[in-house]
Design a protein around this motif. Structure first.
Motif, short mmCIF file in Angstrom:
data_model
loop_
_atom_site.label_atom_id
_atom_site.label_comp_id
_atom_site.label_asym_id
_atom_site.label_seq_id
_atom_site.Cartn_x
_atom_site.Cartn_y
_atom_site.Cartn_z
N GLN A 1 -74.38 -17.34 -50.30
CA GLN A 1 -74.59 -16.04 -49.69
C GLN A 1 -76.03 -15.56 -49.59
OE1 GLN A 1 -71.57 -16.04 -51.91
NE2 GLN A 1 -70.65 -16.66 -49.99
N LYS A 2 -76.80 -15.67 -50.65
CA LYS A 2 -78.13 -15.05 -50.68
C LYS A 2 -79.10 -15.96 -51.44
CE LYS A 2 -79.99 -10.76 -52.59
NZ LYS A 2 -79.63 -9.46 -53.12
N TYR B 1 -79.00 -13.99 -36.60
CA TYR B 1 -78.01 -14.63 -37.47
C TYR B 1 -78.38 -14.47 -38.94
CZ TYR B 1 -76.17 -17.08 -33.34
OH TYR B 1 -75.62 -17.42 -32.12
N GLU C 1 -80.84 -12.17 -41.92
CA GLU C 1 -81.67 -11.00 -42.26
C GLU C 1 -82.39 -11.29 -43.56
OE1 GLU C 1 -79.04 -7.67 -42.64
OE2 GLU C 1 -78.00 -8.49 -44.37
N GLN D 1 -80.08 -13.84 -45.97
CA GLN D 1 -78.64 -13.66 -45.93
C GLN D 1 -78.19 -13.74 -44.48
OE1 GLN D 1 -78.61 -9.82 -48.35
NE2 GLN D 1 -76.52 -10.59 -48.62
N THR E 1 -76.20 -12.55 -41.35
CA THR E 1 -75.63 -11.30 -40.84
C THR E 1 -74.15 -11.57 -40.53
OG1 THR E 1 -76.17 -11.88 -38.56
CG2 THR E 1 -77.83 -10.61 -39.80
N ASP E 2 -73.42 -10.55 -40.15
CA ASP E 2 -72.02 -10.75 -39.80
C ASP E 2 -71.87 -11.75 -38.65
OD1 ASP E 2 -71.13 -9.08 -41.81
OD2 ASP E 2 -70.97 -7.31 -40.51
N ILE E 3 -72.71 -11.59 -37.62
CA ILE E 3 -72.61 -12.55 -36.50
C ILE E 3 -73.15 -13.92 -36.93
CG2 ILE E 3 -72.64 -10.83 -34.66
CD1 ILE E 3 -75.55 -11.65 -34.09
N LYS F 1 -72.72 -15.19 -39.99
CA LYS F 1 -71.61 -15.80 -40.75
C LYS F 1 -70.58 -16.39 -39.79
CE LYS F 1 -71.92 -12.83 -44.77
NZ LYS F 1 -71.36 -11.65 -45.41
N LYS F 2 -70.27 -15.64 -38.75
CA LYS F 2 -69.31 -16.12 -37.76
C LYS F 2 -69.84 -17.40 -37.09
CE LYS F 2 -66.61 -14.80 -33.77
NZ LYS F 2 -66.48 -13.99 -32.61
N TYR F 3 -71.09 -17.36 -36.69
CA TYR F 3 -71.72 -18.53 -36.07
C TYR F 3 -71.69 -19.73 -37.03
CZ TYR F 3 -75.53 -21.63 -34.63
OH TYR F 3 -76.28 -22.74 -34.30
N GLN G 1 -69.80 -20.29 -39.68
CA GLN G 1 -68.44 -20.77 -39.94
C GLN G 1 -67.91 -21.60 -38.77
OE1 GLN G 1 -66.75 -16.95 -40.82
NE2 GLN G 1 -67.11 -17.15 -43.02
#
Length: 146
Positions: free
Chosen positions: A44-45, A74, A76, A90, A92-94, A96-98, A100
């Motif tokens: 995650q970080k 993607y 931050e 970390q 970002t939400d997009i 993480k989606k990318y 995954q």
């Protein structure tokens, strides 16, 4: 010509590494980007320094990957509240989606192999591989990552 166990292991390690390189090629991704996405999905970080240490890739390669991911929003960067010099990476939400979506086929291959081998063999493989790797680094005079 008969190969020793050490030679067989060396060829197996090289062949396994080549398989990951082939996966990268098929995904049209540089290895450094695969490693960054993989590590950030799992942990995650991480700081840039952490990524360099975990991957043993040059700082420039990790930096290039970080900037590519930042440009696409993607990734931050956040500043450590205790030390302004430390920045954490970390997804970002997009991001993480990318990550995954991009890594899904690799995770599927790894999981299929693990299921085929079974839990007992996988535990043995992990333990022996860690022992081999750590011992190799010790012989080189550099402490390996656990």
């Amino acid at each position: 010509m008969k190969l020793s166990d050490t030679e067989k292991l060396n060829f197996a390690i090289i062949r396994g590494s080549k398989a990951y390189e082939e996966w990268d090629r098929r995904q049209n991704m540089p290895t450094y980007l695969t490693i960054i996405l993989y590590e950030l999905l799992m942990r995650q970080k991480l700081t840039q320094k952490d990524l360099v240490k975990l991957s043993d890739l040059p700082k420039q390669s990790i930096n290039k990957g970080i900037h590519r991911l930042l440009e696409k929003d993607y990734l931050e960067l956040t500043v450590d509240p205790d030390d302004n010099r430390v920045k954490y990476c970390q997804l970002t939400d997009i991001g993480k989606k990318y990550a995954q979506e991009k890594m899904a086929s690799l995770f599927e291959i790894e999981n299929r192999i693990a299921q085929k081998m079974g839990a007992k063999k996988m535990k043995q493989l992990v333990a022996l591989n860690e022992e081999w790797s750590n011992t190799f680094w010790e012989c080189l005079g550099k402490k390996g990552e656990k």
